[in-house]
Design an enzyme around this catalytic site. Structure first.
Site, PDB file in Angstrom:
ATOM      1  N   ILE A  27      27.481 -13.934 -29.443  1.00 53.60           N
ATOM      2  CA  ILE A  27      26.882 -15.247 -29.700  1.00 53.60           C
ATOM      3  C   ILE A  27      25.586 -15.403 -28.895  1.00 53.60           C
ATOM      4  CG2 ILE A  27      27.262 -17.731 -29.436  1.00 53.60           C
ATOM      5  CD1 ILE A  27      30.264 -17.197 -30.020  1.00 53.60           C
ATOM      6  N   ASP A  41      22.409 -11.359 -17.981  1.00 56.13           N
ATOM      7  CA  ASP A  41      23.728 -10.748 -18.235  1.00 56.13           C
ATOM      8  C   ASP A  41      24.098  -9.876 -17.046  1.00 56.13           C
ATOM      9  OD1 ASP A  41      26.107  -9.728 -19.590  1.00 56.13           O
ATOM     10  OD2 ASP A  41      25.135 -10.384 -21.442  1.00 56.13           O
ATOM     11  N   ASN A  84      26.030 -19.731 -22.015  1.00 58.05           N
ATOM     12  CA  ASN A  84      26.844 -19.060 -23.034  1.00 58.05           C
ATOM     13  C   ASN A  84      27.823 -18.048 -22.462  1.00 58.05           C
ATOM     14  OD1 ASN A  84      27.375 -17.670 -25.772  1.00 58.05           O
ATOM     15  ND2 ASN A  84      26.474 -16.058 -24.501  1.00 58.05           N
ATOM     16  N   ALA A  85      27.496 -17.412 -21.326  1.00 56.78           N
ATOM     17  CA  ALA A  85      28.363 -16.344 -20.802  1.00 56.78           C
ATOM     18  C   ALA A  85      29.785 -16.869 -20.657  1.00 56.78           C
ATOM     19  CB  ALA A  85      27.843 -15.862 -19.448  1.00 56.78           C
ATOM     20  N   GLY A  86      30.744 -16.080 -21.116  1.00 52.46           N
ATOM     21  CA  GLY A  86      32.126 -16.530 -21.009  1.00 52.46           C
ATOM     22  C   GLY A  86      33.064 -15.352 -21.114  1.00 52.46           C
ATOM     23  N   LYS A 114      46.969 -14.714 -20.595  1.00 53.59           N
ATOM     24  CA  LYS A 114      48.375 -14.480 -20.198  1.00 53.59           C
ATOM     25  C   LYS A 114      49.051 -15.831 -20.227  1.00 53.59           C
ATOM     26  CE  LYS A 114      49.469 -10.268 -18.558  1.00 53.59           C
ATOM     27  NZ  LYS A 114      49.979  -9.401 -19.553  1.00 53.59           N
ATOM     28  N   ASN A 144      53.109 -15.762 -16.370  1.00 55.55           N
ATOM     29  CA  ASN A 144      52.696 -14.421 -15.912  1.00 55.55           C
ATOM     30  C   ASN A 144      51.265 -14.402 -15.377  1.00 55.55           C
ATOM     31  OD1 ASN A 144      55.138 -13.421 -16.974  1.00 55.55           O
ATOM     32  ND2 ASN A 144      54.219 -13.356 -19.016  1.00 55.55           N
ATOM     33  N   ASN A 181      45.803 -23.488 -26.450  1.00 55.73           N
ATOM     34  CA  ASN A 181      46.181 -22.256 -27.135  1.00 55.73           C
ATOM     35  C   ASN A 181      47.163 -21.473 -26.272  1.00 55.73           C
ATOM     36  OD1 ASN A 181      46.026 -20.632 -29.333  1.00 55.73           O
ATOM     37  ND2 ASN A 181      44.061 -19.691 -28.794  1.00 55.73           N
ATOM     38  N   TYR A 235      41.657 -20.317 -19.807  1.00 54.18           N
ATOM     39  CA  TYR A 235      40.468 -20.418 -20.667  1.00 54.18           C
ATOM     40  C   TYR A 235      40.297 -21.848 -21.188  1.00 54.18           C
ATOM     41  CZ  TYR A 235      37.306 -19.183 -24.551  1.00 54.18           C
ATOM     42  OH  TYR A 235      36.255 -19.098 -25.432  1.00 54.18           O
TER      43      TYR A 235
HETATM   44  P1  NAD Z   1      31.142 -11.702 -25.746  1.00 57.57           P
HETATM   45  O1  NAD Z   1      32.196 -11.189 -24.863  1.00 57.57           O
HETATM   46  O2  NAD Z   1      30.732 -10.903 -26.946  1.00 57.57           O
HETATM   47  O3  NAD Z   1      29.801 -12.012 -24.897  1.00 57.57           O
HETATM   48  C1  NAD Z   1      29.863 -12.667 -23.645  1.00 57.57           C
HETATM   49  C2  NAD Z   1      28.658 -12.225 -22.814  1.00 57.57           C
HETATM   50  O4  NAD Z   1      28.737 -12.862 -21.536  1.00 57.57           O
HETATM   51  C3  NAD Z   1      28.645 -10.716 -22.559  1.00 57.57           C
HETATM   52  O5  NAD Z   1      27.365 -10.211 -22.778  1.00 57.57           O
HETATM   53  C4  NAD Z   1      29.054 -10.611 -21.103  1.00 57.57           C
HETATM   54  O6  NAD Z   1      28.536  -9.469 -20.442  1.00 57.57           O
HETATM   55  C5  NAD Z   1      28.464 -11.905 -20.537  1.00 57.57           C
HETATM   56  N1  NAD Z   1      29.124 -12.254 -19.264  1.00 57.57           N
HETATM   57  C6  NAD Z   1      30.454 -12.319 -19.034  1.00 57.57           C
HETATM   58  N2  NAD Z   1      30.686 -12.589 -17.737  1.00 57.57           N
HETATM   59  C7  NAD Z   1      29.461 -12.704 -17.128  1.00 57.57           C
HETATM   60  C8  NAD Z   1      29.050 -12.963 -15.811  1.00 57.57           C
HETATM   61  N3  NAD Z   1      29.937 -13.155 -14.816  1.00 57.57           N
HETATM   62  N4  NAD Z   1      27.716 -13.001 -15.536  1.00 57.57           N
HETATM   63  C9  NAD Z   1      26.805 -12.805 -16.521  1.00 57.57           C
HETATM   64  N5  NAD Z   1      27.146 -12.542 -17.802  1.00 57.57           N
HETATM   65  C10 NAD Z   1      28.473 -12.496 -18.103  1.00 57.57           C
HETATM   66  O7  NAD Z   1      31.611 -13.164 -26.175  1.00 57.57           O
HETATM   67  P2  NAD Z   1      31.142 -14.110 -27.390  1.00 57.57           P
HETATM   68  O8  NAD Z   1      32.201 -14.091 -28.421  1.00 57.57           O
HETATM   69  O9  NAD Z   1      29.754 -13.834 -27.763  1.00 57.57           O
HETATM   70  O10 NAD Z   1      31.252 -15.520 -26.648  1.00 57.57           O
HETATM   71  C11 NAD Z   1      30.149 -16.236 -26.128  1.00 57.57           C
HETATM   72  C12 NAD Z   1      30.624 -17.593 -25.655  1.00 57.57           C
HETATM   73  O11 NAD Z   1      31.232 -18.293 -26.745  1.00 57.57           O
HETATM   74  C13 NAD Z   1      31.683 -17.550 -24.551  1.00 57.57           C
HETATM   75  O12 NAD Z   1      31.453 -18.608 -23.659  1.00 57.57           O
HETATM   76  C14 NAD Z   1      32.966 -17.772 -25.319  1.00 57.57           C
HETATM   77  O13 NAD Z   1      33.968 -18.307 -24.489  1.00 57.57           O
HETATM   78  C15 NAD Z   1      32.522 -18.742 -26.379  1.00 57.57           C
HETATM   79  N6  NAD Z   1      33.383 -18.774 -27.555  1.00 57.57           N
HETATM   80  C16 NAD Z   1      33.489 -17.732 -28.400  1.00 57.57           C
HETATM   81  C17 NAD Z   1      34.313 -17.831 -29.515  1.00 57.57           C
HETATM   82  C18 NAD Z   1      34.457 -16.735 -30.525  1.00 57.57           C
HETATM   83  O14 NAD Z   1      35.181 -16.917 -31.504  1.00 57.57           O
HETATM   84  N7  NAD Z   1      33.803 -15.604 -30.360  1.00 57.57           N
HETATM   85  C19 NAD Z   1      35.029 -19.014 -29.754  1.00 57.57           C
HETATM   86  C20 NAD Z   1      34.897 -20.048 -28.863  1.00 57.57           C
HETATM   87  C21 NAD Z   1      34.059 -19.940 -27.776  1.00 57.57           C
END
Ligand code: NAD
Length: 452
Positions: free
Chosen positions: A222, A241, A291-293, A298, A302, A350, A356
């Site tokens: 994203i 990143d 955006n990072a997440g 678990k 656990n 969830n 999360y």
């Molecule tokens: P992804 O895992 O593909 O990308 C996440 C990016 O964040 C990665 O590039 C990772 O290296 C970076 N990151 C993680 N920890 C970091 C840190 N400590 N410092 C710097 N960078 C860090 O995930 P995605 O699916 O692209 O999700 C992006 C966001 O959207 C997240 O916040 C996620 O929770 C949220 N989200 C995604 C979905 C989905 O269906 N994919 C649904 C709801 C929310």
């Protein structure tokens, strides 16, 4: 990472099975491409209230063709209904009178927008009628089908001129996977920002020209799409990143003529390092996208401490600390935009995601807590969040097949969204015309049944 089921439903065998077994039949969603018109067709406008007179002119400025009379021939691409003049429950019948005769004239992937007044700003029977609009729009979103969407936009009295960027987004294919949402414009105190001053962009194709955007987690998924869309809209993107993602991040940022910084956003000095980089290299920032997440699922029984701590640290504490540092140092320019990425898990909860979901619900709380503070400060800085549903990325590719199938189908569009759907929503928040769009959490979930 494509949707194999959706591909199957368009094969001859698939079509027969879908019809005979009553299986979900996802309509391929239209998405906006550069240079295309915002709306490829005509929008019917109607209703009664503060907007109805000015709507055709407003849509015209966006290059959107509208009509006040249902055409005898041809199909409609959108419907906009001004409900701000409905002041009693009895008057709600105007919704039925407007919509029922025209719903069968809609093209696929049509857009429906109802405009109301924030109920909390009116009293008595008017408040009742305005609140009722929410049930109406959410239900129509669930029954309209064919990839069409339905939204309710509450516009505060006096903020009419600030609704343009929102209508442009919600009427266009940019909002492909956003449906059943309620948006508030001008509902939070925003001293100094008037409807008239917002939305003045020199080049509508590059609304973010000259602006700097920080995007965390920008190397993939994203975040990568957010960086691409903000760059398309004219922004210089600083992608952040982790060091392990350095080569992907650098390659992307070079492609986008942007800048990069590799660090772990949970690092003790990360907020200061980001602030220093923005200050010295870019003179501040206009758009901040947290955006990072991560997920570390678990069940709570656990759940070890590391899983809990890491998810809260990345998803919630880091955005809070980075935002605070940027604001305290005065690095976020006037009319800037801060955007959190929450999740529908933070709304519905969830299994296996107490950590999360807590972090993502916290992102919503973060928006709530800062929206008024920023509005009061009076320099037009806003904070909003997106709450993605099932978006097809590497994160969701890791979800087991059966869960993934259920996740993708349990929404009004019967399909997963794409990263670009989240990115377009963020670009709408970041648009200079969205200065009174403050304190919103918009789900990008195809109107998922969970937590609806
Ligand atoms: P992804 O895992 O593909 O990308 C996440 C990016 O964040 C990665 O590039 C990772 O290296 C970076 N990151 C993680 N920890 C970091 C840190 N400590 N410092 C710097 N960078 C860090 O995930 P995605 O699916 O692209 O999700 C992006 C966001 O959207 C997240 O916040 C996620 O929770 C949220 N989200 C995604 C979905 C989905 O269906 N994919 C649904 C709801 C929310």
């Amino acid at each position: 990472m494509s949707d194999k089921y959706q591909g199957f439903t368009s094969t001859p065998v698939g079509k027969i099975l879908v019809k005979n077994l009553g299986l979900p039949n996802p309509t391929p969603l239209e998405r906006w491409t550069e240079g295309a018109p915002l709306v490829d067709g005509t929008v019917l406008v109607g209703g009664r209230g503060r907007f109805v007179e000015s709507l055709p002119g407003l849509l015209d400025t966006l290059g959107i063709a509208s009509t006040a009379i249902k055409p005898d021939e041809g199909r409609l691409k959108g419907l906009v209904f001004d409900a701000t003049g409905l002041t009693t429950a009895a008057e709600l019948v105007a919704l039925r009178d407007f919509f029922t005769p025209v719903l069968r004239s809609l093209e696929a992937c049509a857009r429906v927008v109802v405009i109301g007044t924030p109920p909390e700003q009116v009293k008595g029977s008017e408040r009742v009628a305005q609140r009722a609009l929410e049930g109406f729009t959410r239900s129509l979103g669930k029954e309209i089908g064919k990839g069409s969407t339905v939204q309710l936009v509450y516009v505060a009295d006096g903020a009419e001129a600030a609704a343009t960027s929102t209508l442009a987004f919600l009427l266009s294919p940019k909002s492909a996977y956003v449906s059943g949402q309620v948006v508030r414009i001008g509902a939070h105190a925003a001293k100094g920002a008037t409807g008239a001053e917002v939305g003045q962009v020199a080049d509508p194709a590059q609304p973010l020209a000259g602006k700097v955007a920080l995007v965390t987690g920008a190397s993939r998924g994203i975040g990568e799409q957010i960086a691409r869309v903000l760059h398309r809209d004219g922004a210089t993107v600083l992608g952040v990143d982790v060091p392990q993602a350095a080569s992907e991040l650098q390659a992307l940022m070079k492609e986008l003529d942007g800048d990069w910084l590799t660090l772990d956003i949970t690092g003790k000095d990360a907020p200061q390092r980001i602030a220093h980089h923005l200050k010295t290299q870019h003179g501040g920032v206009d758009v901040v996208v947290h955006n990072a997440g991560i997920t570390r699922d678990k069940k709570l029984a656990n759940m070890d401490e590391a899983r809990w701590e890491s998810v809260i640290a990345v998803n919630l504490t880091a955005p809070e600390l980075i935002t605070r540092e940027l604001l305290d140092q005065g690095l976020v320019h006037d009319h800037g935009s801060i955007i959190g990425v929450a999740s529908i898990a933070g709304i519905a909860g969830n299994v296996g995601q107490t950590n999360y979901a807590a972090s993502k619900a916290g992102v919503i709380g973060f928006v709530d807590s800062l929206a008024d503070e920023l509005g009061e400060a009076g320099n037009g800085i806003t904070i909003n969040a997106v709450a993605p549903g099932f978006i097809i990325t590497q994160m969701t590719a890791a979800v087991p097949f059966a869960t993934r199938e259920v996740g993708q189908r349990l929404n009004a569009m019967a399909q997963g969204g794409l990263p670009v759907d989240v990115a377009e929503t963020i670009a709408w928040y970041a648009h200079p015309g969205s200065s009174l769009v403050n304190g919103n959490v918009v789900r990008v979930c195809g109107q998922m049944m969970l937590g609806a």
